[in-house]
Design a protein around this motif. Structure first.
Motif, PDB file in Angstrom:
ATOM      1  N   UNK B 212       0.818  -1.197   0.000  1.00 49.22           N
ATOM      2  CA  UNK B 212       0.000   0.000   0.000  1.00 49.22           C
ATOM      3  C   UNK B 212       0.863   1.263   0.000  1.00 49.22           C
ATOM      4  N   UNK B 217      -1.102   5.936  -5.083  1.00 56.43           N
ATOM      5  CA  UNK B 217      -1.982   6.650  -4.152  1.00 56.43           C
ATOM      6  C   UNK B 217      -1.429   6.668  -2.728  1.00 56.43           C
ATOM      7  N   UNK B 361      -7.408  10.354   1.700  1.00 55.77           N
ATOM      8  CA  UNK B 361      -8.343   9.372   1.179  1.00 55.77           C
ATOM      9  C   UNK B 361      -7.908   7.974   1.613  1.00 55.77           C
ATOM     10  N   UNK B 362      -8.876   7.156   1.973  1.00 50.10           N
ATOM     11  CA  UNK B 362      -8.538   5.797   2.402  1.00 50.10           C
ATOM     12  C   UNK B 362      -8.178   4.943   1.184  1.00 50.10           C
ATOM     13  N   UNK B 363      -7.210   4.053   1.341  1.00 48.59           N
ATOM     14  CA  UNK B 363      -6.865   3.127   0.257  1.00 48.59           C
ATOM     15  C   UNK B 363      -7.792   1.917   0.285  1.00 48.59           C
ATOM     16  N   UNK B 364      -7.610   1.018  -0.716  1.00 51.73           N
ATOM     17  CA  UNK B 364      -8.492  -0.145  -0.826  1.00 51.73           C
ATOM     18  C   UNK B 364      -8.473  -1.021   0.425  1.00 51.73           C
ATOM     19  N   UNK B 365      -7.358  -1.042   1.139  1.00 50.18           N
ATOM     20  CA  UNK B 365      -7.265  -1.929   2.302  1.00 50.18           C
ATOM     21  C   UNK B 365      -7.861  -1.378   3.571  1.00 50.18           C
ATOM     22  N   UNK B 392      -9.515  -3.148   8.557  1.00 55.16           N
ATOM     23  CA  UNK B 392      -8.702  -3.559   7.424  1.00 55.16           C
ATOM     24  C   UNK B 392      -7.627  -4.522   7.872  1.00 55.16           C
TER      25      UNK B 392
END
Lengths: 547, 547
Positions: B212, B217, B361-365, B392
């Motif tokens: 991540x 991002x 912004x939050x990442x996918x995890x 997460x």
């Protein structure tokens, strides 16, 4: 000591949730030849929920049943990519380009229950649906008369229409928590021999592979990108682009069935992708088109070329358009990303180009090694030639239906890629031969491709095909079959001397045959199997050079 | 349906192997005030093997025993980051800045067996080693007289020197295959109340978090980068930079104990980092330095600022130097990355800046939600204010030693961050208050920070501190304590009218106190606990406005 971290499975549903909320305004655009069809990722999320409800309630899909697709790259295929694995079922992407008997073998082997088909592909599916014995439901996307399907399969199947099937269903779905090691998607590889073999990707492998795709050393995807995904969604999961797009927030541009240079050029000009991925032939066609038409391709910063080796000339020619052509390598068995050819830090000019010609560098998740003829690991020195073997969390360990991995394809927990080449200390792979075409001579390997390239540099030679043939003393030795230029004349001894300028003396062929033409496969590759069997049957006039 | 993919654990050892081979020529550079000390990643790999052998054979480290570090950011700390988890032991980074009783509590709670200490930090360790009852071995890195350690701990401990301990040991180690859910590293957080609490990162969480960090991002790390890691390795794993560097091939520049603006500026000019990470105060100091000295900082494209809220002025001022200051947010409990404030696609100008001021912004995890006073989830609409909760695969589920998560910090599988703010539909977090400072009034929340900022905009007000105090009817109501400017005069009624221009009427304080000064904590923050207790004890002269 146990960790205190949350034990949450890596699931396709989490990628869907992230993409359809945080990146809900990103979009997928499908080319139609007329007005493109657009869906926001938020809409994809709602459609995925509706499809899952429909598959469960109308098609009776439960547990890990297989839902196949027989589709181009388009919005609905993307919805299926997310809905099917997220609900716990298994997405099976059928390759529409295979021979009918291969498609039916694959569908029956996977026990597909449902097939989603593009209306434009109904005629192709109608040729095989009669033999797909486990299929009970077909869902038609877009326009198309299902009569041919019903005629072929009778009342074994129910035919639905996508729009009607999804209408009025809830646009949320309570995606179940799954075991991340369960299968999420199925892809079959069609080797040159035997039946196609299935690879079952897990939720875990898809999640990890998607992260890798998005890394700067992968494709470097972020929310500012628009990715033109030409590589088919029925081929090696479209290189993982659909999942990577939702994970990163990159938008997607889908060509549907418009894969010729002219519409691809139009798509680029109109939809302004920043990145694209496809096999070399697509880019060769596009290059010829760009050289003869005015097209604005200024949005593209990079195109990834994979699927087969990228001709260096293609990379250089695209420089004229300000586009970096990046070579990547992988296999269906590798999810598929194996390596991406980005030059390392500090490499510039000719050195950087040498790195770019390779198959690329392995990422953290892929371990690679080169092994010799007896299976012994060779040094990663960029010189030692052997078969490339790989392992990693997104590499397959066996094929579907196999209880133990076969020796032919796996060795001690490594996947045998069937490719021969070198591995450098800094992780760059250079592939030269298919393992089956390498000549195993006295415990050493001789590259048939290297000999062919060296021979074709001789002015008298139009074409050359080198194969290994049995030899009492060395096991195998090279046989060179040569097509001479019209009117040219040269002796095997002269060609040997010519070769001696570029390859080691012990690699020089003793057996030579001058032929009128080299046999080719249906896709234009040298057919070495035919050459070998002609030799075995005495069908070649062979000149043996005394050494 | 089981997948066919290889079931390989995500382990720190795999990151080490990748970085020390494929990226073996990348380097870590430690500042010394004189000639920097350099190690290639290949050398780090060999040193990690030697350290593992030494820890096993000389210090008797087996299984998951804890090996602590009491060190600055430097080469040897990096070696320990990899060696300790890779051998199956648990790395415990002790925070050298904590009070002595906190350090000893933490070391004893974790049952540390070995402490690696920088020679320059021996005096600090000597103050606490006597109370670290489980420690048996101390390894001194660099110059330093261990006499004070032996005087404090006696023959309970053996003291080794790093160079001698590692000399003549094998430079490879057969790293064991581990359960990816086992602990790899330990970090303790020191809350304002109670004992410090331990977070045990797993191999899995570190691996995923590192991916991540490297994403575009995240921090966008690749092999062309050189990362100046100022954020201490004893604080939230240096934001994961050491592992991310080996995963991506980015080089590392380590400041050791040289954290003042002048040496940081020298490091940047000499070592030419492309990226850097540190808390705001470091950057504020550096900015002042750059404004008064000639320093070449042209190599830096981006600095990540986290640890506390980044003042917008800092972001704007660094634009003058061509450096993007990017705001990030996280917690020790989140490995630590929670969000990075990169504007979304399409945002430009003032809109882009508004995104950059947020926590990111939050990442996918990372899944995030906002919950109201009763624990009810609120909409992610960028307006609803509530406590931020996250979950997460790299978020902690409980603290070390807890069998069940406490309600105070966890809710239904979510981590309660203790921060209050909003979450937008596109995943941007904006934090305004600590939850304990929010005023819970009649089922609604009032932001004390918002009232303070509004009050301080009044010309007569020098400083304001707003706290919640018990109220029979509403549960809590705001009490405003105000320091007036010299000679200024204003009534509570006038201040209420002034506030009514910016905040909702029902949020206006009824209780007012004019004070000479607002109590502060040792680090200069408003000490609201003291204000609340003074009020409770009747120590404030409160004026109640009739409403």
């Amino acid at each position: 000591m146990r960790s205190t971290m949350m034990d949450l499975p890596l699931q396709v549903a989490r990628i869907l949730e992230h993409g359809s909320t945080v990146h809900g305004t990103a979009e997928v655009v499908t080319w139609t030849g007329a007005e493109p069809r657009r869906m926001s990722y938020a809409e994809v999320g709602r459609a995925a929920a509706r499809l899952a409800h429909a598959l469960r309630d109308e098609c009776g899909v439960t547990g890990d049943e297989r839902v196949a697709t027989f589709m181009w790259n388009n919005n609905e295929h993307l919805v299926a990519y997310f809905a099917v694995p997220s609900m716990g079922a298994v997405l099976h992407t059928l390759n529409i380009r295979l021979f009918p008997e291969q498609v039916t073998y694959i569908a029956n082997h996977a026990e597909d229950r449902v097939v989603l088909v593009d209306g434009t592909l109904i005629p192709l599916l109608a040729r095989v649906i009669g033999e797909m014995t486990t299929v009970r439901h077909v869902v038609v996307v877009g326009e198309g008369d299902p009569a041919a399907l019903l005629a072929a399969a009778g009342d074994r199947i129910a035919v639905h229409h996508w729009d009607a099937l999804l209408a009025d269903r809830p646009d949320t779905f309570d995606w179940p928590e799954l075991d991340e090691r369960d299968a999420a998607a199925l892809c079959y590889t069609s080797g040159t021999t035997g039946h196609p073999k299935g690879v079952a990707y897990s939720h875990r492998s898809i999640y990890l592979h998607s992260l890798q795709i998005c890394l700067p050393e992968g494709f470097g995807l972020g929310p500012h990108d628009r990715e033109l995904a030409i590589v088919p969604m029925f081929h090696a999961m479209s290189w993982g682009l659909p999942y990577a797009a939702f994970l990163s927030g990159a938008s997607l541009v889908m060509p549907d069935r418009f894969l010729q240079a002219a519409p691809i050029a139009e798509m680029i000009a109109a939809e302004r992708p920043t990145l694209a991925g496809a096999v070399p032939t697509i880019w060769l066609d596009l290059l010829a088109y760009l050289d003869t038409h005015q097209v604005d391709v200024s949005s593209l910063r990079e195109v990834i070329v994979g699927g087969s080796a990228c001709p260096p000339v293609l990379m250089h020619e695209f420089e004229r358009y300000g586009i970096d052509v990046i070579h990547a390598w992988g296999m269906t068995e590798m999810s598929p990303l194996g390596s991406v050819a980005r030059p390392p830090a500090g490499a510039t000019g000719a050195e950087a180009w040498r790195y770019r010609y390779t198959q690329g560098r392995v990422p953290a998740g892929v371990a690679a090694r080169i092994v010799g003829p007896a299976g012994e690991p060779l040094p990663a020195d960029g010189v030692s030639v052997g078969e490339l073997e790989v392992r990693g969390p997104w590499v397959t360990a066996r094929y579907v239906g196999e209880t133990t991995p076969t020796d032919e394809k796996f060795r001690d927990g490594w996947l045998r890629t069937g490719d021969v080449g070198t591995l450098s200390a800094d992780g760059f792979i250079t592939l030269t031969d298919r393992a089956k075409d390498v000549i195993k001579s006295g415990g050493e390997w001789i590259s048939s491709v290297e000999l062919e390239n060296a021979l074709m540099a001789h002015p008298a030679v139009t074409e050359a095909c080198v194969v290994g043939v049995p030899d009492d003393r060395w096991g195998e030795r090279p046989l060179a079959t040569v097509v001479l230029s019209p009117g040219a004349s040269v002796t095997p001894e002269e060609l040997r001397e010519f070769l001696a300028g570029t390859v080691a003396r012990w690699q020089l062929p003793e057996r030579w045959a001058f032929v009128d033409a080299v046999p080719k496969t249906s896709v234009g590759k040298l057919d070495k199997k035919v050459v070998r069997s002609r030799y075995a049957e005495g069908g070649l006039r062979v000149h043996e050079v005394a050494v």
